[in-house]
Design an enzyme around this catalytic site. Structure first.
Site, PDB file in Angstrom:
ATOM      1  CE  LYS A 115      -4.091   2.057   1.935  1.00 40.89           C
ATOM      2  NZ  LYS A 115      -3.573   3.421   2.008  1.00 40.89           N
TER       3      LYS A 115
ATOM      4  NE  ARG B  46      -9.267   9.052  -3.440  1.00 39.09           N
ATOM      5  CZ  ARG B  46      -9.147   8.532  -2.230  1.00 39.09           C
ATOM      6  NH1 ARG B  46      -9.083   7.225  -2.092  1.00 39.09           N
ATOM      7  NH2 ARG B  46      -9.054   9.289  -1.170  1.00 39.09           N
TER       8      ARG B  46
HETATM    9  P1  NAD Z   1      -6.686   4.669   1.970  1.00 39.14           P
HETATM   10  O1  NAD Z   1      -5.426   5.445   1.839  1.00 39.14           O
HETATM   11  O2  NAD Z   1      -6.854   3.911   3.236  1.00 39.14           O
HETATM   12  O3  NAD Z   1      -6.815   3.633   0.746  1.00 39.14           O
HETATM   13  C1  NAD Z   1      -7.104   3.972  -0.597  1.00 39.14           C
HETATM   14  C2  NAD Z   1      -5.914   4.499  -1.340  1.00 39.14           C
HETATM   15  O4  NAD Z   1      -4.823   3.616  -1.233  1.00 39.14           O
HETATM   16  C3  NAD Z   1      -6.104   4.607  -2.838  1.00 39.14           C
HETATM   17  O5  NAD Z   1      -6.821   5.752  -3.197  1.00 39.14           O
HETATM   18  C4  NAD Z   1      -4.688   4.631  -3.331  1.00 39.14           C
HETATM   19  O6  NAD Z   1      -4.246   5.966  -3.411  1.00 39.14           O
HETATM   20  C5  NAD Z   1      -3.910   3.956  -2.244  1.00 39.14           C
HETATM   21  N1  NAD Z   1      -3.144   2.763  -2.651  1.00 39.14           N
HETATM   22  C6  NAD Z   1      -1.829   2.588  -2.390  1.00 39.14           C
HETATM   23  N2  NAD Z   1      -1.399   1.419  -2.852  1.00 39.14           N
HETATM   24  C7  NAD Z   1      -2.462   0.814  -3.446  1.00 39.14           C
HETATM   25  C8  NAD Z   1      -2.617  -0.422  -4.115  1.00 39.14           C
HETATM   26  N3  NAD Z   1      -1.610  -1.282  -4.252  1.00 39.14           N
HETATM   27  N4  NAD Z   1      -3.841  -0.717  -4.599  1.00 39.14           N
HETATM   28  C9  NAD Z   1      -4.889   0.134  -4.456  1.00 39.14           C
HETATM   29  N5  NAD Z   1      -4.790   1.339  -3.811  1.00 39.14           N
HETATM   30  C10 NAD Z   1      -3.583   1.668  -3.317  1.00 39.14           C
HETATM   31  O7  NAD Z   1      -7.918   5.528   1.790  1.00 39.14           O
HETATM   32  P2  NAD Z   1      -8.092   7.046   1.454  1.00 39.14           P
HETATM   33  O8  NAD Z   1      -9.532   7.208   1.327  1.00 39.14           O
HETATM   34  O9  NAD Z   1      -7.205   7.455   0.333  1.00 39.14           O
HETATM   35  O10 NAD Z   1      -7.527   7.831   2.667  1.00 39.14           O
HETATM   36  C11 NAD Z   1      -7.838   7.548   3.926  1.00 39.14           C
HETATM   37  C12 NAD Z   1      -6.524   7.513   4.671  1.00 39.14           C
HETATM   38  O11 NAD Z   1      -5.792   8.720   4.436  1.00 39.14           O
HETATM   39  C13 NAD Z   1      -6.805   7.444   6.136  1.00 39.14           C
HETATM   40  O12 NAD Z   1      -6.902   6.119   6.566  1.00 39.14           O
HETATM   41  C14 NAD Z   1      -5.634   8.179   6.702  1.00 39.14           C
HETATM   42  O13 NAD Z   1      -4.570   7.275   6.859  1.00 39.14           O
HETATM   43  C15 NAD Z   1      -5.270   9.178   5.630  1.00 39.14           C
HETATM   44  N6  NAD Z   1      -5.849  10.508   5.951  1.00 39.14           N
HETATM   45  C16 NAD Z   1      -5.254  11.208   6.911  1.00 39.14           C
HETATM   46  C17 NAD Z   1      -5.736  12.447   7.271  1.00 39.14           C
HETATM   47  C18 NAD Z   1      -5.028  13.234   8.333  1.00 39.14           C
HETATM   48  O14 NAD Z   1      -5.501  14.318   8.681  1.00 39.14           O
HETATM   49  N7  NAD Z   1      -3.921  12.743   8.870  1.00 39.14           N
HETATM   50  C19 NAD Z   1      -6.879  12.970   6.645  1.00 39.14           C
HETATM   51  C20 NAD Z   1      -7.490  12.218   5.636  1.00 39.14           C
HETATM   52  C21 NAD Z   1      -6.970  10.976   5.305  1.00 39.14           C
END
Ligand code: NAD
Length: 363
Positions: free
Chosen positions: A127, A148
């Site tokens: 990831k 996205r």
């Molecule tokens: P996510 O990051 O949990 O998962 C989806 C994302 O993973 C995809 O959009 C893609 O970008 C990524 N990804 C990386 N490798 C991949 C792979 N091999 N296959 C598919 N996808 C892959 O979900 P999200 O909706 O993008 O973001 C939520 C996460 O972002 C939260 O869990 C948090 O960790 C972080 N976040 C943090 C804050 C903060 O204030 N610190 C705010 C918002 C989000």
């Protein structure tokens, strides 16, 4: 901000959590400048999910549990995704992984896609901790790139993406008429440290981590700045695909969440699709991608990658498990913001890097 006031009922608690999560979404997705750690954010999200599970009447389509990311900013042109860009369901421990595998196995056995004693086959990936991007190729030429955004509409970052050397402007071999490639733009840790040192020397903004540096670099209004930033890319999926050259093998029509029409796919498994993308010249993380069977296989991959993590040149925040068979993915389908056939298994946060502190001392 995160403290519960006395006497708060479930509806008030949900409203408070939503407001707080939305604020963090804007800091993270719009300004690339979060004010809380990902673990803290994930904690708030889980609290809200638990509350909504207990009180389903409180779930609204606007809740952050039902939506992806944040709306694009108007400084960029906007791009409507032909196939939505979703998020992933999260797992934080073995119990979550076992429950995911059980749901998958039960559904696939029920649909006759797995025998009673057969286990599900998964494709496991790192990831990557960067930002998701969609690249649109027409007749093999890169014509558009979008972030996205909120999953339906992203920002047009075509000029910036064109400066990233790892991304081919022209595909090799027999490319389809339309190919949307989904993947992650990221920055290696060593490049991030160099960039931050240079930024600090010039009295310019230093970034919190490589993820924010990658996002901030890609979302520059001046592509000449992006061109100077050491960005990388790995493909891990696709959106719309049409017009496969006749030489390709049997077509497989995939119904994808919210897509106007089914895409035509040349292969029947996720892994084979990635091999096909690699054959067109797209960078795929072949070194670490891996096939596994059942929950035990997934946990073994998680443990192996956990050991490897400090040695990787880039940050990862977990691993991703995807049901390998595309017909099986189709049966499993989607929930509001994520596919049911995939899962992000997160790692605990790594020790904060000392880079920022070093720079603060130097400044
Ligand atoms: P996510 O990051 O949990 O998962 C989806 C994302 O993973 C995809 O959009 C893609 O970008 C990524 N990804 C990386 N490798 C991949 C792979 N091999 N296959 C598919 N996808 C892959 O979900 P999200 O909706 O993008 O973001 C939520 C996460 O972002 C939260 O869990 C948090 O960790 C972080 N976040 C943090 C804050 C903060 O204030 N610190 C705010 C918002 C989000």
């Amino acid at each position: 901000m995160n403290s519960k006031s006395g006497g708060e009922d479930a509806a008030q608690a949900a409203a408070r959590l939503r407001a707080e999560i939305e604020q963090h979404n804007v800091r993270y997705y719009v300004y690339d400048d979060p004010t809380v750690s990902d673990a803290e954010y994930d904690g708030l999200m889980r609290e809200l999910q638990a509350l909504e599970a207990e009180h389903p009447e409180l779930v609204t389509p606007e809740s952050p549990t039902q939506r992806v990311g944040a709306a694009p900013v108007s400084a960029f042109g906007s791009v409507r995704h032909a196939v939505p860009m979703l998020s992933l369901g999260n797992a934080f421990d073995e119990e979550d992984v076992v429950a995911f595998d059980r749901r998958v196995t039960d559904t696939l056995r029920g649909a006759g896609l797995l025998g009673p004693a057969q286990e599900a086959d998964y494709f496991c990936e790192l990831k990557l901790d960067g930002l998701a991007i969609s690249l649109r190729y027409e007749d093999g030429r890169l014509v558009q790139a979008a972030t996205r955004g909120d999953g339906q509409t992203g920002e047009d970052v075509t000029s910036n993406i064109r400066t990233i050397k790892a991304i081919p402007l022209q595909l090799k071999g027999q490319a389809p008429k339309v190919l949307e490639v989904r993947g992650e733009v990221l920055m290696n840790r060593a490049d991030f440290e160099k960039l931050n040192q240079a930024q600090a020397k010039r009295d310019e903004k230093v970034f919190v981590n490589p993820r924010n540096a990658a996002a901030g670099s890609l979302r520059q209004l001046d592509p000449r700045i992006t061109a100077k930033r050491p960005l990388r890319f790995f493909a891990y999926g696709w959106g719309e695909i049409h017009g496969l050259p006749g030489a390709q093998g049997g077509l497989f029509a995939e119904a994808t969440a919210g897509a106007a029409e089914a895409s035509q796919l040349p292969e029947k498994s996720h892994g084979a699709m990635l091999d096909w993308l690699a054959s067109l010249g797209l960078p795929v993380n072949v070194k670490h991608n891996h096939r596994a069977r059942g929950a035990e296989g997934l946990m073994a991959f998680y443990a192996k990658v956990g050991q490897l993590r400090p040695e990787l040149p880039y940050d990862i925040d977990g691993v991703v498990y995807k049901v390998d068979s595309l017909p099986a993915q189709k049966v499993l389908g989607f929930v509001a913001r994520a596919p049911r056939f995939a899962l992000a298994h997160k790692f605990a946060a790594e020790e904060a890097t000392t880079t920022l502190l070093d720079i603060e001392v130097q400044v």
